[in-house]
Scaffold this motif. Structure first.
Motif, PDB file in Angstrom:
ATOM      1  N   CYS A 218       0.871  -1.238   0.178  1.00 39.28           N
ATOM      2  CA  CYS A 218       0.014  -0.038  -0.033  1.00 39.28           C
ATOM      3  C   CYS A 218       0.740   1.166  -0.287  1.00 39.28           C
ATOM      4  O   CYS A 218       0.498   2.037  -0.953  1.00 39.28           O
ATOM      5  CB  CYS A 218      -1.041   0.189   1.105  1.00 39.28           C
ATOM      6  SG  CYS A 218      -1.968   1.461   1.384  1.00 39.28           S
ATOM      7  N   ILE A 221       2.541   2.229  -3.392  1.00 36.31           N
ATOM      8  CA  ILE A 221       1.603   2.797  -4.317  1.00 36.31           C
ATOM      9  C   ILE A 221       1.424   4.253  -4.296  1.00 36.31           C
ATOM     10  O   ILE A 221       0.737   4.861  -3.127  1.00 36.31           O
ATOM     11  CB  ILE A 221       0.271   1.974  -4.383  1.00 36.31           C
ATOM     12  CG1 ILE A 221       0.727   0.695  -4.591  1.00 36.31           C
ATOM     13  CG2 ILE A 221      -0.628   2.675  -5.251  1.00 36.31           C
ATOM     14  CD1 ILE A 221      -0.781  -0.122  -4.442  1.00 36.31           C
ATOM     15  N   ASP A 223      -0.332   6.578  -5.893  1.00 35.82           N
ATOM     16  CA  ASP A 223      -1.618   6.893  -6.221  1.00 35.82           C
ATOM     17  C   ASP A 223      -2.381   6.869  -5.158  1.00 35.82           C
ATOM     18  O   ASP A 223      -3.310   5.940  -4.994  1.00 35.82           O
ATOM     19  CB  ASP A 223      -2.122   6.512  -7.719  1.00 35.82           C
ATOM     20  CG  ASP A 223      -3.460   6.991  -8.132  1.00 35.82           C
ATOM     21  OD1 ASP A 223      -4.063   7.898  -7.213  1.00 35.82           O
ATOM     22  OD2 ASP A 223      -3.887   6.838  -9.336  1.00 35.82           O
ATOM     23  N   ASP A 224      -2.690   7.790  -3.921  1.00 35.37           N
ATOM     24  CA  ASP A 224      -3.338   7.376  -2.941  1.00 35.37           C
ATOM     25  C   ASP A 224      -5.041   7.794  -3.207  1.00 35.37           C
ATOM     26  O   ASP A 224      -5.800   7.176  -2.665  1.00 35.37           O
ATOM     27  CB  ASP A 224      -3.134   8.453  -1.829  1.00 35.37           C
ATOM     28  CG  ASP A 224      -1.688   8.408  -1.223  1.00 35.37           C
ATOM     29  OD1 ASP A 224      -1.294   7.081  -1.201  1.00 35.37           O
ATOM     30  OD2 ASP A 224      -1.041   9.168  -0.582  1.00 35.37           O
ATOM     31  N   ALA A 225      -5.256   8.474  -4.207  1.00 34.25           N
ATOM     32  CA  ALA A 225      -6.547   8.548  -4.512  1.00 34.25           C
ATOM     33  C   ALA A 225      -7.283   7.150  -5.019  1.00 34.25           C
ATOM     34  O   ALA A 225      -8.453   7.133  -4.673  1.00 34.25           O
ATOM     35  CB  ALA A 225      -6.811   9.712  -5.641  1.00 34.25           C
ATOM     36  N   ARG A 226      -6.487   6.742  -5.767  1.00 33.10           N
ATOM     37  CA  ARG A 226      -7.124   5.358  -6.226  1.00 33.10           C
ATOM     38  C   ARG A 226      -7.324   4.345  -5.142  1.00 33.10           C
ATOM     39  O   ARG A 226      -8.169   3.565  -5.461  1.00 33.10           O
ATOM     40  CB  ARG A 226      -5.971   4.820  -7.291  1.00 33.10           C
ATOM     41  CG  ARG A 226      -6.426   3.421  -8.011  1.00 33.10           C
ATOM     42  CD  ARG A 226      -7.139   3.521  -9.282  1.00 33.10           C
ATOM     43  NE  ARG A 226      -7.623   2.489  -9.830  1.00 33.10           N
ATOM     44  CZ  ARG A 226      -6.782   1.614 -10.664  1.00 33.10           C
ATOM     45  NH1 ARG A 226      -5.469   1.903 -11.015  1.00 33.10           N
ATOM     46  NH2 ARG A 226      -7.327   0.488 -11.254  1.00 33.10           N
ATOM     47  N   LYS A 227      -6.710   4.491  -4.069  1.00 34.78           N
ATOM     48  CA  LYS A 227      -6.991   3.485  -3.013  1.00 34.78           C
ATOM     49  C   LYS A 227      -8.327   3.925  -2.360  1.00 34.78           C
ATOM     50  O   LYS A 227      -8.738   2.919  -1.631  1.00 34.78           O
ATOM     51  CB  LYS A 227      -6.023   3.606  -1.873  1.00 34.78           C
ATOM     52  CG  LYS A 227      -4.395   3.391  -2.547  1.00 34.78           C
ATOM     53  CD  LYS A 227      -3.273   3.614  -1.199  1.00 34.78           C
ATOM     54  CE  LYS A 227      -2.043   3.883  -1.892  1.00 34.78           C
ATOM     55  NZ  LYS A 227      -0.848   4.284  -0.988  1.00 34.78           N
ATOM     56  N   ARG A 228      -8.743   4.919  -2.738  1.00 37.11           N
ATOM     57  CA  ARG A 228     -10.146   5.202  -2.295  1.00 37.11           C
ATOM     58  C   ARG A 228     -11.371   4.768  -2.815  1.00 37.11           C
ATOM     59  O   ARG A 228     -12.265   4.651  -2.674  1.00 37.11           O
ATOM     60  CB  ARG A 228     -10.487   6.741  -1.759  1.00 37.11           C
ATOM     61  CG  ARG A 228      -9.465   7.416  -0.891  1.00 37.11           C
ATOM     62  CD  ARG A 228      -9.543   8.777  -0.735  1.00 37.11           C
ATOM     63  NE  ARG A 228      -8.646   9.389   0.222  1.00 37.11           N
ATOM     64  CZ  ARG A 228      -8.460   9.347   1.523  1.00 37.11           C
ATOM     65  NH1 ARG A 228      -9.516   8.848   2.115  1.00 37.11           N
ATOM     66  NH2 ARG A 228      -7.553   9.836   2.456  1.00 37.11           N
ATOM     67  N   ASP A 229     -11.094   4.162  -3.967  1.00 39.07           N
ATOM     68  CA  ASP A 229     -12.060   3.509  -4.854  1.00 39.07           C
ATOM     69  C   ASP A 229     -12.293   2.320  -4.238  1.00 39.07           C
ATOM     70  O   ASP A 229     -11.315   1.393  -4.106  1.00 39.07           O
ATOM     71  CB  ASP A 229     -11.379   3.277  -6.260  1.00 39.07           C
ATOM     72  CG  ASP A 229     -12.358   2.601  -7.085  1.00 39.07           C
ATOM     73  OD1 ASP A 229     -12.231   1.287  -7.474  1.00 39.07           O
ATOM     74  OD2 ASP A 229     -13.532   3.121  -7.687  1.00 39.07           O
ATOM     75  N   PHE A 232     -10.939  -1.010  -5.981  1.00 37.26           N
ATOM     76  CA  PHE A 232      -9.578  -1.272  -5.965  1.00 37.26           C
ATOM     77  C   PHE A 232      -8.902  -1.378  -4.655  1.00 37.26           C
ATOM     78  O   PHE A 232      -8.154  -2.021  -4.231  1.00 37.26           O
ATOM     79  CB  PHE A 232      -8.896   0.192  -6.351  1.00 37.26           C
ATOM     80  CG  PHE A 232      -7.314   0.362  -6.370  1.00 37.26           C
ATOM     81  CD1 PHE A 232      -6.610  -0.247  -7.651  1.00 37.26           C
ATOM     82  CD2 PHE A 232      -6.467   0.566  -5.322  1.00 37.26           C
ATOM     83  CE1 PHE A 232      -5.263  -0.295  -7.573  1.00 37.26           C
ATOM     84  CE2 PHE A 232      -5.307   0.617  -5.512  1.00 37.26           C
ATOM     85  CZ  PHE A 232      -4.529   0.109  -6.415  1.00 37.26           C
ATOM     86  N   TYR A 233      -9.701  -0.627  -3.528  1.00 37.35           N
ATOM     87  CA  TYR A 233      -9.435  -1.066  -2.162  1.00 37.35           C
ATOM     88  C   TYR A 233      -9.528  -2.463  -1.683  1.00 37.35           C
ATOM     89  O   TYR A 233      -8.916  -3.265  -1.242  1.00 37.35           O
ATOM     90  CB  TYR A 233     -10.157   0.044  -1.234  1.00 37.35           C
ATOM     91  CG  TYR A 233      -9.844  -0.569   0.163  1.00 37.35           C
ATOM     92  CD1 TYR A 233      -8.893  -0.179   0.789  1.00 37.35           C
ATOM     93  CD2 TYR A 233     -10.770  -1.290   0.873  1.00 37.35           C
ATOM     94  CE1 TYR A 233      -8.559  -0.189   2.127  1.00 37.35           C
ATOM     95  CE2 TYR A 233     -10.515  -1.659   2.080  1.00 37.35           C
ATOM     96  CZ  TYR A 233      -9.198  -1.196   2.766  1.00 37.35           C
ATOM     97  OH  TYR A 233      -9.053  -1.554   4.213  1.00 37.35           O
ATOM     98  N   ASP A 235      -9.486  -5.118  -3.842  1.00 36.34           N
ATOM     99  CA  ASP A 235      -8.267  -5.920  -4.524  1.00 36.34           C
ATOM    100  C   ASP A 235      -7.001  -5.555  -3.610  1.00 36.34           C
ATOM    101  O   ASP A 235      -6.328  -6.513  -3.316  1.00 36.34           O
ATOM    102  CB  ASP A 235      -8.186  -5.380  -5.851  1.00 36.34           C
ATOM    103  CG  ASP A 235      -9.320  -5.777  -6.683  1.00 36.34           C
ATOM    104  OD1 ASP A 235     -10.056  -7.111  -6.323  1.00 36.34           O
ATOM    105  OD2 ASP A 235      -9.232  -5.329  -7.829  1.00 36.34           O
TER     106      ASP A 235
END
Length: 264
Positions: A218, A221, A223-229, A232-233, A235
Motif C-alpha cells: 500500500c 503505491i 496514487d493515494d486517490a486510487r486507493k479510495r476507490d 481497488f481497495y 483488491d
C-alpha cells in the motif's frame, strides 16, 4: 498535562481521518486477521484482552465486537474519552474498560490481571528502553497467553522515502539511522526491526513467534486517490492479506507485527 499528552490530544481530528483512510483501515484489518488466527479454540469463547497504549480503541472495538472483554490502557485522556464514546455508540460499553495509565507504571489490578491476550501496538517506536517496555507489557499476560507487538518497520523507511518523496539522498541517509519523526503527533521516533524485537521477546520468555507485515504494498503505491476507490481497495486488501505472512514481503512492509505466546 505533559507535552506529549497535549500533542496527542491536539492531533485527535487528524488521527481519526487517518484511521478512516485506506491505509488506516488496512492497518487494523490486517492486524486483527493476524491475531485471531492464533486464538485458542473454541473461537466463540470470550477472552480477556489488554490493549496497551490502545488509544481511541481502534483494535479494542474490533475484538469487543467479537465478544471479547477488552481493557484499554492509555495515558492520553482525549484518546480514552473517544474510546469510551465509540464503545457506547457501538453498543459495546459492557465489553470495554478504559484505564488512564502509563504502560511502564501499570496499576496493580492491570499488572496482575492474568490476561489471555496482550496487545502492544504502535507503542515501541515511542520508547527509549524497548526491552523494559516489553517486559512491562508481558507481565500482565498469563502463562500460555498470546502477545502481539506492532511497530513501524525500520527496513521500510529508505524505500518509503525513495518511492513517495523521490528524495534519494534522504533514502541513503535513512539506511544508517534509527531516528525519525511523526508529523501527526510531532514526536521523535526510534525505529525498530522485527528481528530486534523478536530477540527481546525470546529472551523475555515469549515463544513460537510469527512475523507478519502490514501494508506490504500500500505505501509503495503513490496514487493515494486510487486507493479510495471501493473496487481497488477491495483488491488491495485481498493482496495485503495474501502477503502479510509470506516471505520476503513482511521484511519491507511499512509495519511489522509479531505474535507469540508467553512460556508456560
Amino acid at each position: 498535562m505533559s507535552d506529549a499528552t497535549e500533542k496527542f490530544d491536539a492531533a485527535m481530528s487528524a488521527w481519526r481521518e487517518w484511521q478512516e483512510a485506506p491505509w488506516g483501515r488496512l492497518r487494523y484489518t490486517i492486524a486483527e486477521a493476524n491475531l485471531v488466527r492464533h486464538f485458542d479454540e473454541p473461537a466463540d469463547s470470550p477472552l480477556r484482552v489488554l490493549d496497551l497504549a490502545g488509544g481511541d480503541g481502534g483494535d479494542a472495538l474490533r475484538l469487543a465486537a467479537r465478544g471479547h472483554h477488552v481493557t484499554i490502557v492509555d495515558y492520553t485522556p482525549a484518546m480514552l474519552t473517544t474510546a469510551a464514546e465509540r464503545a457506547d455508540a457501538a453498543g459495546l460499553t459492557d465489553l470495554i474498560a478504559c484505564v488512564e495509565a502509563d504502560v511502564n507504571a501499570l496499576p496493580a489490578e492491570v499488572a496482575d490481571g492474568e490476561f489471555d491476550v496482550v496487545l502492544c501496538h504502535s507503542l515501541l517506536q515511542y520508547v527509549d528502553d524497548v526491552r523494559h517496555t516489553l517486559a512491562a507489557s508481558l507481565a500482565p499476560l498469563r502463562s500460555g497467553g498470546l502477545f502481539s507487538a506492532m511497530a513501524i518497520n525500520r527496513h521500510s523507511v529508505p524505500l518509503t522515502v525513495a518511492v513517495r518523496e523521490m528524495d534519494l539522498a534522504a533514502a541513503v541517509a535513512a539506511l544508517d539511522t534509527d531516528q525519525a519523526r511523526t508529523q501527526m503527533f510531532d514526536s521523535a521516533l526510534t525505529l525498530r526491526t522485527a528481528e530486534e524485537i523478536a530477540r527481546h521477546l525470546s529472551d523475555l520468555g515469549c515463544q513460537d513467534l510469527h512475523h507478519y507485515g502490514i501494508r506490504s504494498v500500500c505505501d509503495y503505491i503513490t496514487d493515494d486517490a486510487r486507493k479510495r476507490d471501493p473496487a481497488f481497495y477491495e483488491d488491495l486488501e485481498r493482496l495485503e492479506l495474501a502477503l502479510t505472512g509470506r516471505h520476503p514481503y513482511m521484511h519491507t512492509a511499512r509495519l511489522f507485527q509479531l505474535v507469540g505466546r508467553k512460556l508456560e
